[in-house]
Scaffold this motif. Structure first.
Motif, PDB file in Angstrom:
ATOM      1  N   LYS A   1      37.627  41.614   3.469  1.00  0.00           N
ATOM      2  CA  LYS A   1      37.614  43.443   3.035  1.00  0.00           C
ATOM      3  C   LYS A   1      36.786  43.992   3.024  1.00  0.00           C
ATOM      4  O   LYS A   1      35.733  43.905   2.220  1.00  0.00           O
ATOM      5  CB  LYS A   1      39.149  43.361   2.421  1.00  0.00           C
ATOM      6  N   ASN A   2      36.854  45.645   3.302  1.00  0.00           N
ATOM      7  CA  ASN A   2      36.023  46.536   3.075  1.00  0.00           C
ATOM      8  C   ASN A   2      34.689  46.117   3.475  1.00  0.00           C
ATOM      9  O   ASN A   2      33.515  46.495   2.774  1.00  0.00           O
ATOM     10  CB  ASN A   2      36.258  47.046   1.526  1.00  0.00           C
ATOM     11  N   PHE A   3      34.312  45.434   4.299  1.00  0.00           N
ATOM     12  CA  PHE A   3      32.689  44.576   5.173  1.00  0.00           C
ATOM     13  C   PHE A   3      32.876  44.589   6.631  1.00  0.00           C
ATOM     14  O   PHE A   3      32.062  45.399   6.713  1.00  0.00           O
ATOM     15  CB  PHE A   3      32.378  43.643   4.263  1.00  0.00           C
ATOM     16  N   MET A   4      32.698  43.623   7.125  1.00  0.00           N
ATOM     17  CA  MET A   4      33.260  43.438   8.561  1.00  0.00           C
ATOM     18  C   MET A   4      34.086  42.181   9.064  1.00  0.00           C
ATOM     19  O   MET A   4      35.009  41.699   8.145  1.00  0.00           O
ATOM     20  CB  MET A   4      32.039  43.128   9.168  1.00  0.00           C
ATOM     21  N   ILE A   5      34.718  42.352  10.401  1.00  0.00           N
ATOM     22  CA  ILE A   5      35.096  41.901  10.759  1.00  0.00           C
ATOM     23  C   ILE A   5      33.902  40.593  11.952  1.00  0.00           C
ATOM     24  O   ILE A   5      34.115  41.510  12.423  1.00  0.00           O
ATOM     25  CB  ILE A   5      36.542  42.173  11.833  1.00  0.00           C
ATOM     26  N   GLN A   6      34.211  39.391  11.680  1.00  0.00           N
ATOM     27  CA  GLN A   6      33.014  38.636  12.728  1.00  0.00           C
ATOM     28  C   GLN A   6      33.815  37.835  13.642  1.00  0.00           C
ATOM     29  O   GLN A   6      35.438  36.807  12.938  1.00  0.00           O
ATOM     30  CB  GLN A   6      31.971  38.070  11.975  1.00  0.00           C
ATOM     31  N   GLY A   7      33.399  38.029  14.896  1.00  0.00           N
ATOM     32  CA  GLY A   7      34.229  36.651  15.777  1.00  0.00           C
ATOM     33  C   GLY A   7      33.673  36.077  17.415  1.00  0.00           C
ATOM     34  O   GLY A   7      32.156  36.866  17.272  1.00  0.00           O
ATOM     35  N   GLY A   8      34.031  35.943  18.114  1.00  0.00           N
ATOM     36  CA  GLY A   8      33.259  35.320  19.145  1.00  0.00           C
ATOM     37  C   GLY A   8      32.274  34.223  19.152  1.00  0.00           C
ATOM     38  O   GLY A   8      31.442  34.092  20.039  1.00  0.00           O
ATOM     39  N   GLY A   9      32.966  33.164  18.227  1.00  0.00           N
ATOM     40  CA  GLY A   9      32.111  32.239  18.335  1.00  0.00           C
ATOM     41  C   GLY A   9      32.801  30.575  18.580  1.00  0.00           C
ATOM     42  O   GLY A   9      32.480  29.550  18.697  1.00  0.00           O
ATOM     43  N   PHE A  10      34.584  30.770  17.710  1.00  0.00           N
ATOM     44  CA  PHE A  10      34.480  30.217  17.210  1.00  0.00           C
ATOM     45  C   PHE A  10      36.205  30.051  18.520  1.00  0.00           C
ATOM     46  O   PHE A  10      36.691  30.775  18.578  1.00  0.00           O
ATOM     47  CB  PHE A  10      35.253  29.721  16.240  1.00  0.00           C
ATOM     48  N   THR A  11      36.614  28.557  18.793  1.00  0.00           N
ATOM     49  CA  THR A  11      38.243  28.556  18.685  1.00  0.00           C
ATOM     50  C   THR A  11      39.027  28.510  18.254  1.00  0.00           C
ATOM     51  O   THR A  11      38.609  28.224  16.794  1.00  0.00           O
ATOM     52  CB  THR A  11      38.144  27.529  20.298  1.00  0.00           C
TER      53      THR A  11
ATOM     54  N   ALA B   1      20.269  35.298  17.787  1.00  0.00           N
ATOM     55  CA  ALA B   1      22.372  36.099  18.392  1.00  0.00           C
ATOM     56  C   ALA B   1      22.004  35.901  19.586  1.00  0.00           C
ATOM     57  O   ALA B   1      21.084  35.495  20.363  1.00  0.00           O
ATOM     58  CB  ALA B   1      22.026  37.667  18.211  1.00  0.00           C
ATOM     59  N   THR B   2      23.476  34.958  19.180  1.00  0.00           N
ATOM     60  CA  THR B   2      24.087  34.854  20.280  1.00  0.00           C
ATOM     61  C   THR B   2      25.298  35.133  21.174  1.00  0.00           C
ATOM     62  O   THR B   2      25.004  36.318  21.932  1.00  0.00           O
ATOM     63  CB  THR B   2      24.266  33.187  20.911  1.00  0.00           C
ATOM     64  N   SER B   3      26.409  34.768  20.905  1.00  0.00           N
ATOM     65  CA  SER B   3      27.398  34.914  21.321  1.00  0.00           C
ATOM     66  C   SER B   3      28.426  36.215  20.005  1.00  0.00           C
ATOM     67  O   SER B   3      28.933  36.783  20.509  1.00  0.00           O
ATOM     68  CB  SER B   3      28.615  34.050  21.937  1.00  0.00           C
ATOM     69  N   GLN B   4      28.003  35.737  18.753  1.00  0.00           N
ATOM     70  CA  GLN B   4      28.606  35.981  17.601  1.00  0.00           C
ATOM     71  C   GLN B   4      28.592  37.618  17.323  1.00  0.00           C
ATOM     72  O   GLN B   4      27.341  37.893  17.766  1.00  0.00           O
ATOM     73  CB  GLN B   4      28.867  35.486  16.367  1.00  0.00           C
ATOM     74  N   PHE B   5      29.387  38.221  17.096  1.00  0.00           N
ATOM     75  CA  PHE B   5      29.660  39.557  17.391  1.00  0.00           C
ATOM     76  C   PHE B   5      30.451  40.206  15.936  1.00  0.00           C
ATOM     77  O   PHE B   5      31.390  40.069  15.044  1.00  0.00           O
ATOM     78  CB  PHE B   5      29.407  40.617  17.934  1.00  0.00           C
ATOM     79  N   PHE B   6      30.076  41.416  15.075  1.00  0.00           N
ATOM     80  CA  PHE B   6      30.554  41.674  14.497  1.00  0.00           C
ATOM     81  C   PHE B   6      31.138  43.370  13.908  1.00  0.00           C
ATOM     82  O   PHE B   6      30.514  43.539  14.720  1.00  0.00           O
ATOM     83  CB  PHE B   6      30.202  41.649  12.509  1.00  0.00           C
ATOM     84  N   ILE B   7      32.121  43.871  13.974  1.00  0.00           N
ATOM     85  CA  ILE B   7      32.327  45.467  14.310  1.00  0.00           C
ATOM     86  C   ILE B   7      32.380  45.836  12.594  1.00  0.00           C
ATOM     87  O   ILE B   7      33.592  44.898  11.180  1.00  0.00           O
ATOM     88  CB  ILE B   7      34.524  45.527  14.490  1.00  0.00           C
ATOM     89  N   ASN B   8      31.856  46.471  11.774  1.00  0.00           N
ATOM     90  CA  ASN B   8      31.828  47.253  10.590  1.00  0.00           C
ATOM     91  C   ASN B   8      32.543  48.240  10.408  1.00  0.00           C
ATOM     92  O   ASN B   8      33.541  49.039  10.573  1.00  0.00           O
ATOM     93  CB  ASN B   8      30.156  48.406  10.443  1.00  0.00           C
ATOM     94  N   ALA B   9      33.542  47.861   9.285  1.00  0.00           N
ATOM     95  CA  ALA B   9      34.692  48.178   8.649  1.00  0.00           C
ATOM     96  C   ALA B   9      34.678  49.566   7.859  1.00  0.00           C
ATOM     97  O   ALA B   9      35.220  49.950   7.825  1.00  0.00           O
ATOM     98  CB  ALA B   9      35.829  47.170   8.054  1.00  0.00           C
ATOM     99  N   VAL B  10      33.449  49.529   7.206  1.00  0.00           N
ATOM    100  CA  VAL B  10      32.981  50.585   6.219  1.00  0.00           C
ATOM    101  C   VAL B  10      31.483  50.719   6.634  1.00  0.00           C
ATOM    102  O   VAL B  10      30.637  50.332   7.668  1.00  0.00           O
ATOM    103  CB  VAL B  10      33.035  49.746   5.290  1.00  0.00           C
ATOM    104  N   ASP B  11      30.606  51.630   6.259  1.00  0.00           N
ATOM    105  CA  ASP B  11      29.565  52.149   6.621  1.00  0.00           C
ATOM    106  C   ASP B  11      28.042  50.950   6.023  1.00  0.00           C
ATOM    107  O   ASP B  11      27.776  50.778   4.874  1.00  0.00           O
ATOM    108  CB  ASP B  11      29.270  53.593   5.855  1.00  0.00           C
ATOM    109  N   ASN B  12      27.354  50.061   6.621  1.00  0.00           N
ATOM    110  CA  ASN B  12      26.363  49.036   6.348  1.00  0.00           C
ATOM    111  C   ASN B  12      25.575  49.221   7.065  1.00  0.00           C
ATOM    112  O   ASN B  12      24.532  48.461   7.067  1.00  0.00           O
ATOM    113  CB  ASN B  12      27.440  48.053   6.289  1.00  0.00           C
ATOM    114  N   LYS B  13      24.666  50.441   5.744  1.00  0.00           N
ATOM    115  CA  LYS B  13      23.384  50.597   6.515  1.00  0.00           C
ATOM    116  C   LYS B  13      22.773  50.089   6.006  1.00  0.00           C
ATOM    117  O   LYS B  13      21.456  50.970   6.628  1.00  0.00           O
ATOM    118  CB  LYS B  13      23.352  52.193   6.154  1.00  0.00           C
ATOM    119  N   SER B  14      22.595  49.246   5.216  1.00  0.00           N
ATOM    120  CA  SER B  14      21.483  48.682   4.314  1.00  0.00           C
ATOM    121  C   SER B  14      21.270  47.858   5.704  1.00  0.00           C
ATOM    122  O   SER B  14      20.247  46.540   5.403  1.00  0.00           O
ATOM    123  CB  SER B  14      21.500  47.982   3.138  1.00  0.00           C
ATOM    124  N   PHE B  15      22.728  47.108   6.718  1.00  0.00           N
ATOM    125  CA  PHE B  15      21.624  46.485   7.539  1.00  0.00           C
ATOM    126  C   PHE B  15      20.602  47.170   8.499  1.00  0.00           C
ATOM    127  O   PHE B  15      20.233  46.560   9.976  1.00  0.00           O
ATOM    128  CB  PHE B  15      22.872  45.988   8.887  1.00  0.00           C
TER     129      PHE B  15
END
Length: 219
Positions: A107-117, A155-169
């Motif tokens: 929460k207040n960071f990101m959501i990550q997916g695309g690699g696990f069933t 990086a392969t298949s996993q991605f994340f969507i930023n839930a807040v501004d993460n400019k340090s990335f």
């Protein structure tokens, strides 16, 4: 003799029915914008045409992700992240993302997916890609970026969507943003708010699976 078309702004160039001996019609999945070179050769690799085709920014590809909490529409940016967009669309086109989950939600960071069933198994992926961080796209709220290990080009298949501004990335040794959410940011917020637990050695796993049912290129 045949005609061959080379266009780095396209994935999977396919000759359409309706072509004639004097006119060929092709379709492709766009992965580039701006002025893109086009090369046409015959079956003996003799050059028939070399030029540039301008693909407008409005043609940027879009992907619709159907999740168990709603749809998220993502616009990709091949001009800034061509390798990453190509890689992502290859996974989309192959159906790899069907029945995957968001396995890491903070929460207040990101959501990550695309690699696990759902049972937290990891299907085989394509080869890792070169890191395109520092490409001018900032990891702002609602942007999508590739997840990776501590190895830059991993990086392969996993991605994340930023839930807040993460400019340090945003540094060249950070994380490669390659698109943004056009609609469905409310779904992102629903996902980031779900309760999480530790399961199979993984932290921040949603208590109830958040499924990626399908992911399709819709533009």
């Amino acid at each position: 003799m045949g005609i061959n078309l080379s266009h780095p702004g396209c994935l999977k160039i396919t000759e359409l029915t309706g072509s004639t001996a004097t006119q060929k019609v092709f379709s492709c999945k766009l992965v580039g914008v701006g002025s893109v070179p086009v090369i046409i050769t015959d079956g003996n690799k003799n050059s028939l045409y070399t030029g540039n085709l301008t693909i407008p920014l409005a043609a940027q590809p879009q992907v619709t992700m159907n999740t168990s909490l709603g749809n998220i529409v993502i616009e990709l940016n091949p001009a800034k992240a061509p390798i990453t967009v190509d890689n992502f669309l290859n996974y989309v086109e192959s159906g790899f993302y069907v029945n995957k989950i968001f396995h890491r939600v903070i929460k207040n960071f990101m959501i990550q997916g695309g690699g696990f069933t759902a049972d937290l198994s990891q299907p085989a992926t394509q080869a890792p890609i070169k890191l395109e961080a520092g490409n001018g796209l900032s990891n702002l709220r609602g942007t999508i970026a590739m997840a990776r290990t501590s190895v830059f080009d991993s990086a392969t298949s996993q991605f994340f969507i930023n839930a807040v501004d993460n400019k340090s990335f945003d540094a060249v040794d950070g994380y490669a943003a390659f698109g943004k959410v056009l609609s469905g940011l409310d779904v992102v917020d629903k996902i980031q708010a779900v309760p999480t637990t530790t399961r199979s050695g993984l932290n921040d796993v949603p208590v109830n699976n958040i499924l990626i049912n399908t992911m399709l290129q819709t533009k």
